[in-house]
Design an enzyme around this catalytic site. Sequence first.
Site, PDB file in Angstrom:
ATOM      1  N   CYS A 197     -53.611 -12.817 -17.499  1.00  0.00           N
ATOM      2  CA  CYS A 197     -53.252 -12.338 -18.838  1.00  0.00           C
ATOM      3  C   CYS A 197     -53.205 -10.820 -18.910  1.00  0.00           C
ATOM      4  O   CYS A 197     -52.398 -10.249 -19.663  1.00  0.00           O
ATOM      5  CB  CYS A 197     -54.241 -12.879 -19.875  1.00  0.00           C
TER       6      CYS A 197
ATOM      7  N   GLU B 113     -67.055 -13.886 -21.614  1.00  0.00           N
ATOM      8  CA  GLU B 113     -66.294 -12.648 -21.805  1.00  0.00           C
ATOM      9  C   GLU B 113     -66.537 -12.111 -23.217  1.00  0.00           C
ATOM     10  O   GLU B 113     -65.608 -11.775 -23.953  1.00  0.00           O
ATOM     11  CB  GLU B 113     -64.802 -12.908 -21.572  1.00  0.00           C
TER      12      GLU B 113
END
Length: 636
Positions: free
Chosen positions: A408, A313
């Site tokens: 998240c 990421e």
Amino acid sequence: MLETIKLTSEFWSRYQEVVSKNVIPYQWQALNDQLPDAEPSHAVKNFEIAAGLAEGEYYGEVFQDSDVAKWIETVAYSLREYPNQELSERVDRLIEIIGQAQEEDGYLNTYYQLKHPEYKWANLRDNHELYCAGHFIEAAVAYYQSTGKRQLLSIMEKFVELIQQTFGSEAGKRHGYPGHEEIELALLRMYDVTDNPMHLELAKYFIEERGKAPNYFEGEKEERQGKDLTWNDDNHINFGLGYEYQQAHLPIRQQEQAVGHAVRAVYYYTAVADLAKKIGDQSLTETVKRLWQDIVERQMYITGGIGSSAIGESFTCHHDLPNDTMYCETCASVGLAFFANKMQQLELSGEYGDIFEKLIYNGTISGMNLTGDRFFYVNPLEINQFQKHRKDQEHVLYERQKWLKTACCPPNLARFIASLDRYILSEETETITIHQYISCEYQSQGFSLTLQSDLPWNGAIRLTIKSKEVVKKAIRLRIPEWTKETVQIYVNQQSKTLPIEQGYVTLEESWQNQDTITLEFDMSPKLIYANQQVIENIGKVAIQKGPVIYCLEELDNGADLARLYVEELADVETQELPSLYQGKALTFTGYRMAGNSTKMYHDKGVTFEKTALTAVPYYAWGNRGYGEMRVWLNKY
């Protein structure tokens, strides 16, 4: 500041209402495993088990606690605008459970308490103990500021005391720091409320210890050898990215480029900028300015998205910004907005407000559908017919999800939207500075200011002073980058010609009751070109109107969007789309490439046919159906 601004923007009030009435109860259901056909969370149950109020085993990711913290923080902001006694009592009861789950010495992390109590602090690199603590600190500060209730703040102060006793440069303490930054910025927020120098010093320690040699994570790995820590696999450390993944490859002052996991990076840089401001450290200031420029000038998408690789990421290298394989995690855009805000506090520059504005109207809210019950983790700039057949692009989805295993992003976006009033303006002794043109009512000592704006759809801005006495304050106004060459400014209908300095104009006046300031921003749609080193976008353009980036969807324009071309935007018309709520589409004439051969490869050339095209705001794509989508279009 939280008590003095009331947000009145039609656009953002709707979003905040969606968060209050839809997202908060929806996420409460998710946290309690009450959503059918959705990934279970078990996050609240983990606390109940740790508190001795329920039976069972821990379930979820190592950072599951943080989802509860972000939900509490969202509620804290929302209760200011939407008081709700039942919801307030629910949060208070949840905080009681959290307090019961806390151990006598202050420790609080249900993963370790329920699953591996013998290995606390044994894997800072991977297992998010300090990250979860950071999110609970932020929740505690927000809840205290919004409600005046100290219970959660007291719980976290006790936990921070334990952390301070555990970590530091002194002999006998762990010389470590978190693998996922978050506690650093949280401790600095706590310091703003408590004025406890320990909170400032602990944040400073974590910021400055990171990356020092010998690398703490290497020693931690050696310490784990021979122990039964089977959940940790050192053979696949950091996705092959090294300690750049955690920004732990060098001490902060030596870092030249934004690297590694994008969310971790911007959370870290946010804390560094805040610390530089608080202690007046010029070397940290220069460092964080350098890292900011590296992101926004070389590694940021036109939507404000960051993180171009699904592997880790992460950031990759300068100008590597693919549109169909990118990552652009919602949390990364939210984190970049936090970073922009702290940079804005560190030094006056309109650039920070420009990027913040880009983020709020594009790269953040694209992570949630318009009704607040479907969410993206990854925010692509292109959806094409091939992605669903490619294993290396499984992270790119056509459709927002009901919930996510790594959850998240939904609560992170919700807390950001609910707290947006914190970012509109700032007041110093002699100056009020308007950073964002979001309609609001601001009450200061002895006077009030009303800001009226219909952004992002209309460029007419009006500010009105209300006061019984003369107000001797300069008013500083950010002039957005997308309009700065054509802005018009009036004071009490009298035209003003003012220099733009650092992205702002300053009005030095003695203000009286009902004095007005009017700005007229140019909202003409325009074609945007990428830097030529972004090779994926050579020969392509994007469409921007005001702060909003637009995209084309298959629903409006047919399949094979890659065959569409844009020449100019001379005949653009605005079209209301009720299905996009306030969203406004742009219609104009373009071209479609017509094929003239069925052969795989041929020498027959191509032809072009005029066609009507419709572009919609990027943030709203995927709300009316699913199909191809793209931001960057071929230039005719």
